[in-house]
Design a protein around this motif. Structure first.
Motif, mmCIF file in Angstrom:
data_model
loop_
_atom_site.group_PDB
_atom_site.id
_atom_site.type_symbol
_atom_site.label_atom_id
_atom_site.label_comp_id
_atom_site.label_asym_id
_atom_site.label_seq_id
_atom_site.Cartn_x
_atom_site.Cartn_y
_atom_site.Cartn_z
ATOM 1 N N LEU A 283 -19.276 -47.881 -15.476
ATOM 2 C CA LEU A 283 -19.910 -46.510 -15.508
ATOM 3 C C LEU A 283 -18.867 -45.547 -15.925
ATOM 4 O O LEU A 283 -17.715 -45.711 -15.494
ATOM 5 C CB LEU A 283 -20.469 -46.385 -13.812
ATOM 6 C CG LEU A 283 -21.531 -47.211 -13.432
ATOM 7 C CD1 LEU A 283 -21.999 -46.856 -12.161
ATOM 8 C CD2 LEU A 283 -22.989 -47.068 -14.389
ATOM 9 N N LYS A 284 -19.307 -44.527 -16.439
ATOM 10 C CA LYS A 284 -18.765 -43.424 -16.665
ATOM 11 C C LYS A 284 -17.747 -42.643 -15.635
ATOM 12 O O LYS A 284 -16.777 -42.441 -15.775
ATOM 13 C CB LYS A 284 -19.401 -42.428 -17.534
ATOM 14 C CG LYS A 284 -18.588 -41.182 -18.141
ATOM 15 C CD LYS A 284 -19.547 -40.264 -19.067
ATOM 16 C CE LYS A 284 -18.472 -39.037 -19.676
ATOM 17 N NZ LYS A 284 -19.408 -38.306 -20.519
ATOM 18 N N ARG A 285 -18.434 -42.577 -14.589
ATOM 19 C CA ARG A 285 -17.796 -42.051 -13.446
ATOM 20 C C ARG A 285 -16.832 -43.082 -13.006
ATOM 21 O O ARG A 285 -15.713 -42.366 -12.421
ATOM 22 C CB ARG A 285 -18.652 -41.568 -12.256
ATOM 23 C CG ARG A 285 -19.328 -42.658 -11.581
ATOM 24 C CD ARG A 285 -19.797 -42.102 -10.125
ATOM 25 N NE ARG A 285 -20.353 -43.314 -9.252
ATOM 26 C CZ ARG A 285 -21.560 -43.769 -9.348
ATOM 27 N NH1 ARG A 285 -22.508 -43.963 -10.173
ATOM 28 N NH2 ARG A 285 -21.517 -44.878 -8.326
ATOM 29 N N ASN B 274 -9.122 -42.656 -14.523
ATOM 30 C CA ASN B 274 -8.523 -41.756 -15.308
ATOM 31 C C ASN B 274 -7.531 -41.031 -14.158
ATOM 32 O O ASN B 274 -6.596 -40.416 -14.265
ATOM 33 C CB ASN B 274 -9.165 -40.903 -16.411
ATOM 34 C CG ASN B 274 -9.579 -41.803 -17.431
ATOM 35 O OD1 ASN B 274 -8.740 -43.103 -17.692
ATOM 36 N ND2 ASN B 274 -10.450 -41.499 -18.220
ATOM 37 N N GLN B 275 -8.261 -40.427 -13.050
ATOM 38 C CA GLN B 275 -7.634 -39.384 -12.278
ATOM 39 C C GLN B 275 -6.684 -40.121 -11.343
ATOM 40 O O GLN B 275 -5.786 -39.457 -11.180
ATOM 41 C CB GLN B 275 -8.789 -39.000 -11.358
ATOM 42 C CG GLN B 275 -9.727 -37.808 -11.927
ATOM 43 C CD GLN B 275 -10.988 -37.471 -10.895
ATOM 44 O OE1 GLN B 275 -11.299 -38.118 -10.007
ATOM 45 N NE2 GLN B 275 -11.415 -36.294 -11.344
ATOM 46 N N LEU B 276 -6.921 -41.417 -10.987
ATOM 47 C CA LEU B 276 -5.952 -42.030 -10.452
ATOM 48 C C LEU B 276 -4.702 -42.139 -11.272
ATOM 49 O O LEU B 276 -3.750 -41.724 -10.599
ATOM 50 C CB LEU B 276 -6.584 -43.501 -10.024
ATOM 51 C CG LEU B 276 -7.462 -43.666 -8.836
ATOM 52 C CD1 LEU B 276 -8.071 -45.077 -8.807
ATOM 53 C CD2 LEU B 276 -6.819 -43.282 -7.405
ATOM 54 N N LYS B 277 -4.807 -42.546 -12.365
ATOM 55 C CA LYS B 277 -3.703 -42.692 -13.202
ATOM 56 C C LYS B 277 -2.724 -41.367 -13.453
ATOM 57 O O LYS B 277 -1.796 -41.119 -13.463
ATOM 58 C CB LYS B 277 -4.209 -43.402 -14.690
ATOM 59 C CG LYS B 277 -4.442 -44.757 -14.806
ATOM 60 C CD LYS B 277 -5.172 -45.347 -16.125
ATOM 61 C CE LYS B 277 -5.490 -46.528 -16.051
ATOM 62 N NZ LYS B 277 -6.068 -46.978 -17.355
ATOM 63 N N SER B 278 -3.710 -40.413 -13.709
ATOM 64 C CA SER B 278 -3.220 -38.942 -13.873
ATOM 65 C C SER B 278 -2.169 -38.410 -12.619
ATOM 66 O O SER B 278 -1.253 -37.862 -12.941
ATOM 67 C CB SER B 278 -4.221 -37.992 -14.334
ATOM 68 O OG SER B 278 -3.715 -36.912 -14.351
ATOM 69 N N GLN C 23 -15.490 -44.784 -2.878
ATOM 70 C CA GLN C 23 -15.462 -43.527 -1.933
ATOM 71 C C GLN C 23 -13.889 -43.430 -1.198
ATOM 72 O O GLN C 23 -13.247 -42.207 -0.970
ATOM 73 C CB GLN C 23 -16.540 -43.701 -0.662
ATOM 74 C CG GLN C 23 -17.878 -43.388 -1.147
ATOM 75 C CD GLN C 23 -18.827 -43.945 -0.020
ATOM 76 O OE1 GLN C 23 -18.559 -44.606 0.845
ATOM 77 N NE2 GLN C 23 -20.322 -43.475 -0.231
ATOM 78 N N ALA C 24 -13.282 -44.603 -1.033
ATOM 79 C CA ALA C 24 -12.050 -44.676 -0.626
ATOM 80 C C ALA C 24 -11.035 -44.009 -1.585
ATOM 81 O O ALA C 24 -10.054 -43.375 -1.145
ATOM 82 C CB ALA C 24 -11.628 -46.075 0.100
ATOM 83 N N LEU C 25 -11.097 -44.417 -2.894
ATOM 84 C CA LEU C 25 -10.281 -44.182 -3.849
ATOM 85 C C LEU C 25 -10.378 -42.628 -3.864
ATOM 86 O O LEU C 25 -9.371 -41.954 -4.101
ATOM 87 C CB LEU C 25 -10.448 -44.875 -5.149
ATOM 88 C CG LEU C 25 -9.993 -46.477 -5.156
ATOM 89 C CD1 LEU C 25 -10.576 -46.956 -6.352
ATOM 90 C CD2 LEU C 25 -8.592 -46.441 -4.613
ATOM 91 N N ILE C 26 -11.616 -41.966 -4.094
ATOM 92 C CA ILE C 26 -11.662 -40.717 -4.087
ATOM 93 C C ILE C 26 -11.011 -40.013 -3.009
ATOM 94 O O ILE C 26 -10.323 -38.929 -3.160
ATOM 95 C CB ILE C 26 -13.013 -40.044 -4.199
ATOM 96 C CG1 ILE C 26 -13.894 -40.439 -5.436
ATOM 97 C CG2 ILE C 26 -13.109 -38.734 -3.843
ATOM 98 C CD1 ILE C 26 -15.328 -40.363 -5.163
ATOM 99 N N ARG C 27 -10.936 -40.398 -1.902
ATOM 100 C CA ARG C 27 -10.220 -39.913 -0.524
ATOM 101 C C ARG C 27 -8.670 -39.708 -0.893
ATOM 102 O O ARG C 27 -7.960 -38.990 -0.569
ATOM 103 C CB ARG C 27 -10.514 -40.472 0.598
ATOM 104 C CG ARG C 27 -9.999 -40.029 1.986
ATOM 105 C CD ARG C 27 -8.896 -41.050 2.611
ATOM 106 N NE ARG C 27 -8.398 -40.485 3.765
ATOM 107 C CZ ARG C 27 -6.842 -40.503 3.618
ATOM 108 N NH1 ARG C 27 -6.107 -40.716 2.494
ATOM 109 N NH2 ARG C 27 -6.465 -39.897 4.626
ATOM 110 N N THR C 28 -8.225 -41.149 -1.498
ATOM 111 C CA THR C 28 -6.866 -41.271 -1.724
ATOM 112 C C THR C 28 -6.443 -40.263 -2.741
ATOM 113 O O THR C 28 -5.108 -39.875 -2.694
ATOM 114 C CB THR C 28 -6.355 -42.655 -1.976
ATOM 115 O OG1 THR C 28 -6.876 -42.976 -3.119
ATOM 116 C CG2 THR C 28 -6.992 -43.629 -0.914
#
Length: 153
Positions: free
Chosen positions: A2-4, A10-14, A128-133
């Motif tokens: 999915l796009k999200r 991309n955010q994790l990498k950035s 959800q967990a990755l967003i928190r991290t």
């Protein structure tokens, strides 16, 4: 995918690239300084970010992603006073962090929406967990910024 999910990765990498760039000019000696008024060092912050990202995935999946003794060095409430001769070096932690995002993508890229029993924070998916991290990593990027300024001025 999915796009999200692509956006999340991309955010994790950035953020990880930002963190590693921030510490790229820090020496091993600087990484172990805990200035007066601070609870932790730059090395501790790196280990804590590494542990935290895997810890939340482990809470959900029960997968063994890191050695249990990392909790004693980098877990909540620990400090560099808890380090031993076996604690990963600053350079080793940078290496682990540089590999972590891709490992998470490889292991969990197709499992982001899989449902697990919820954590105490109500998270029940890896997504959800990755967003928190990501939020957590940003806090530690700021802490490292503050440490660098204090150590160097």
């Amino acid at each position: 995918m999915l796009k999200r999910h692509k956006v999340l990765f991309n955010q994790l990498k950035s953020y990880r690239e930002e963190l590693l760039s921030l510490v790229s000019d820090v020496s091993e000696k600087e990484a172990d300084i805990t200035p007066k008024g601070f609870n932790n060092s730059i090395r501790w912050n790196l280990g804590h970010v590494y542990l935290d990202q895997y810890m939340w995935i482990k809470v959900l999946t029960k997968d063994n992603l890191y050695p249990d003794h990392y909790n004693g060095w980098f877990g909540f409430g620990t400090s560099p006073n808890d380090f031993s001769a076996e604690t990963p070096s600053f350079s080793h932690l940078k290496q682990l962090l540089s590999e972590q995002t891709q490992k998470i993508i490889d292991l969990y890229g197709n499992r982001l929406e899989e449902k697990f029993p919820p954590t105490e924070m109500g998270m029940f998916t890896i997504e959800q967990a990755l967003i928190r991290t990501i939020f957590h990593e940003g806090m530690h990027i700021q802490a490292i910024n503050d440490l660098k300024k204090f150590i160097r001025y």
